[in-house]
Write a protein that holds these residues in place. Structure first.
Motif, short mmCIF file in Angstrom:
data_model
loop_
_atom_site.label_atom_id
_atom_site.label_comp_id
_atom_site.label_asym_id
_atom_site.label_seq_id
_atom_site.Cartn_x
_atom_site.Cartn_y
_atom_site.Cartn_z
N ALA A 218 3.29 -0.20 -5.63
CA ALA A 218 4.01 -0.49 -4.48
C ALA A 218 5.39 -0.63 -4.59
CB ALA A 218 3.52 -1.75 -3.45
N ASP A 219 6.24 -0.59 -3.74
CA ASP A 219 7.67 -0.54 -3.98
C ASP A 219 7.95 -2.10 -4.19
OD1 ASP A 219 10.28 0.26 -4.74
OD2 ASP A 219 9.85 2.04 -3.43
N SER A 220 9.46 -2.44 -4.38
CA SER A 220 10.09 -3.64 -4.54
C SER A 220 9.82 -4.44 -3.37
CB SER A 220 11.58 -3.49 -4.95
OG SER A 220 12.28 -2.90 -3.84
N ASN A 221 9.64 -3.98 -2.20
CA ASN A 221 9.49 -4.67 -0.90
C ASN A 221 8.13 -4.69 -0.56
OD1 ASN A 221 9.45 -2.07 -0.21
ND2 ASN A 221 11.10 -2.26 1.16
N ARG A 222 7.18 -4.14 -1.49
CA ARG A 222 5.60 -4.21 -1.27
C ARG A 222 5.17 -3.40 -0.41
NH1 ARG A 222 2.08 -9.65 -2.36
NH2 ARG A 222 0.72 -8.83 -3.85
N GLU A 245 -3.72 8.28 -18.68
CA GLU A 245 -4.12 9.19 -17.94
C GLU A 245 -5.23 8.33 -16.75
OE1 GLU A 245 -3.57 11.92 -17.44
OE2 GLU A 245 -2.28 12.68 -19.25
N GLY A 246 -4.93 7.31 -16.63
CA GLY A 246 -5.65 6.26 -15.77
C GLY A 246 -5.42 6.30 -14.35
N MET A 247 -5.61 5.18 -13.55
CA MET A 247 -5.67 4.95 -12.32
C MET A 247 -4.28 4.67 -11.78
SD MET A 247 -8.83 4.57 -13.27
CE MET A 247 -9.34 3.06 -13.18
N LEU A 248 -3.65 5.29 -10.81
CA LEU A 248 -2.60 4.86 -9.97
C LEU A 248 -3.22 4.20 -8.67
CD1 LEU A 248 0.43 7.34 -10.57
CD2 LEU A 248 -0.29 5.13 -12.01
N SER A 249 -3.54 2.91 -8.56
CA SER A 249 -4.08 2.37 -7.20
C SER A 249 -2.81 2.03 -6.36
CB SER A 249 -4.81 1.10 -7.76
OG SER A 249 -5.77 1.68 -8.62
N LEU A 250 -2.68 2.58 -5.09
CA LEU A 250 -1.81 2.05 -4.13
C LEU A 250 -2.23 0.80 -3.54
CD1 LEU A 250 0.67 3.95 -3.63
CD2 LEU A 250 -1.16 5.01 -5.00
N GLU A 251 -1.03 -0.11 -3.44
CA GLU A 251 -1.38 -1.36 -2.51
C GLU A 251 -0.19 -1.34 -1.50
OE1 GLU A 251 -3.72 -4.97 -4.65
OE2 GLU A 251 -1.59 -4.76 -5.37
N PRO A 252 0.21 -0.84 -0.87
CA PRO A 252 1.39 -0.97 -0.09
C PRO A 252 1.05 -1.63 1.15
CG PRO A 252 0.52 1.25 0.45
CD PRO A 252 -0.12 0.76 -0.92
N LEU A 253 1.89 -2.78 1.47
CA LEU A 253 2.01 -3.75 2.67
C LEU A 253 2.75 -3.79 3.60
CD1 LEU A 253 0.10 -6.69 0.54
CD2 LEU A 253 -1.08 -5.36 2.21
N PRO A 254 2.47 -4.09 4.82
CA PRO A 254 3.42 -4.21 5.66
C PRO A 254 4.30 -5.33 5.54
CG PRO A 254 1.35 -4.11 6.89
CD PRO A 254 1.02 -4.21 5.52
N PRO A 255 5.43 -5.61 6.11
CA PRO A 255 6.26 -6.44 5.54
C PRO A 255 6.19 -7.92 6.11
CG PRO A 255 7.38 -5.13 7.37
CD PRO A 255 6.04 -4.61 6.92
N VAL A 256 5.19 -8.38 5.72
CA VAL A 256 4.72 -9.82 5.96
C VAL A 256 4.54 -10.67 4.72
CG1 VAL A 256 2.78 -11.15 7.19
CG2 VAL A 256 3.52 -8.94 8.08
N PRO A 257 5.08 -12.16 4.83
CA PRO A 257 5.06 -12.84 3.43
C PRO A 257 3.63 -12.90 2.99
CG PRO A 257 6.56 -13.65 5.25
CD PRO A 257 5.79 -12.73 5.77
#
Length: 297
Positions: A218-222, A245-257
């Motif tokens: 996820a990016d710096s702001n998640r 060569e493994g996994m990139l597991s995405l975890e982006p979240l909305p802007p909530v603490p």
């Protein structure tokens, strides 16, 4: 060969698993990282969905919430640690049934930012820290013996200091792995947490050569990749440098603490498709460029 792309489905709260699979298929993901709640799933249903949508369960995201004490591997209370170890064993059985080879482990509960007892001064804090570190090594060592027999890897995840106190950096994760001394214990890194804790994210990834088995993204702001300031070209280049060569597991979240609250908030559901699409498109563009101009596929 190339990276395998997945999404950690805990970020979608109580969404029906088939809805998640439809999203992953639509945007070209290779599989899913399932929330580590074995009792939540019917494995036959999961296997059927994998077959229907051409996806795989690539990893299991262990869940270690605080202040509940059910899954705290470093807790001074023996019965708490015993339950936490049993939870990992249950996750191992779950992973075997779904042919997922990696379980993410946080050595102390997420949300637990002080040792048990909340030490009042430096001397007390250091003593309590050392004690809980040793207990986590002991607990993980016991769970690792079971994981070895099951052919499953337990991947230690460093989490930033605002969410846990025990293992915050790649260096600390590597030290714990060395102390446990099991071939079943490896490292999982999370770019969002690394952006807070590491001086150089790419160099920390290079230091994990040979033991890195999974990566949360996820990016710096998640939020979605490219919506913050992390240099993902440097991140992916470091992965290529170590032959990952493994996994990139995405975890982006909305802007909530609170990330767990963010996953349950229906008002942000419209972002789930956008984040999934934007993140994989941008990552695959960077990967293709670094590998020699390959286009998204």
């Amino acid at each position: 060969m190339g990276f395998k792309y997945s999404i950690s489905n805990w970020i979608y709260g109580d969404e029906a698993l088939e809805t998640t699979f439809q999203r992953l298929k639509r945007y070209g993901y290779d599989g899913v990282e399932l929330m580590g709640e074995p009792a939540r799933y019917d494995t036959d249903e999961v296997e059927a969905l994998c077959k229907q949508y051409g996806l795989k369960v690539l990893s299991i995201a262990g869940m270690y919430p605080w202040p509940t004490e059910e899954r705290d591997l470093s807790n001074p209370r023996e019965e708490v640690r015993r339950r936490a170890v049993q939870y990992l064993k249950d996750c191992c059985d779950f992973a075997v049934r779904l042919e997922a080879g990696v379980i993410i482990v946080v050595p102390s509960a997420v949300g637990k930012v002080l040792p048990v007892g909340e030490p009042r001064d430096e001397e007390e804090w250091l003593k309590a820290y050392d004690k809980e570190w040793k207990l986590a090594v002991e607990s993980l060592g016991e769970a690792a013996l079971y994981a070895e027999k099951q052919g499953v890897v337990l991947a230690i995840e460093p989490i930033n200091r605002y969410e846990t106190f025990l293992v915050n950096t790649c260096e600390q994760g590597l030290r714990m792995i060395q102390e446990i001394g099991s071939p079943a214990v490896k490292l999982h890194l999370d770019v969002f947490h690394m952006n807070i804790e590491e001086r150089d994210v790419a160099q920390a990834i290079r230091a994990a050569k040979g033991v890195l088995v999974n990566l949360h993204v996820a990016d710096s702001n998640r939020t979605a990749v490219g919506e913050g300031h992390i240099d993902f070209k440097a991140v992916l280049q470091a992965l290529l440098d170590i032959g990952y060569e493994g996994m990139l597991s995405l975890e982006p979240l909305p802007p909530v603490p609170d990330p767990y609250m963010a996953a349950r908030m229906k008002r942000f559901m419209h972002l789930w498709d956008d984040y999934a699409r934007i993140s994989i498109e941008r990552l695959k563009d960077i990967e293709g460029e670094l590998r020699g101009g390959e286009s998204r596929g």
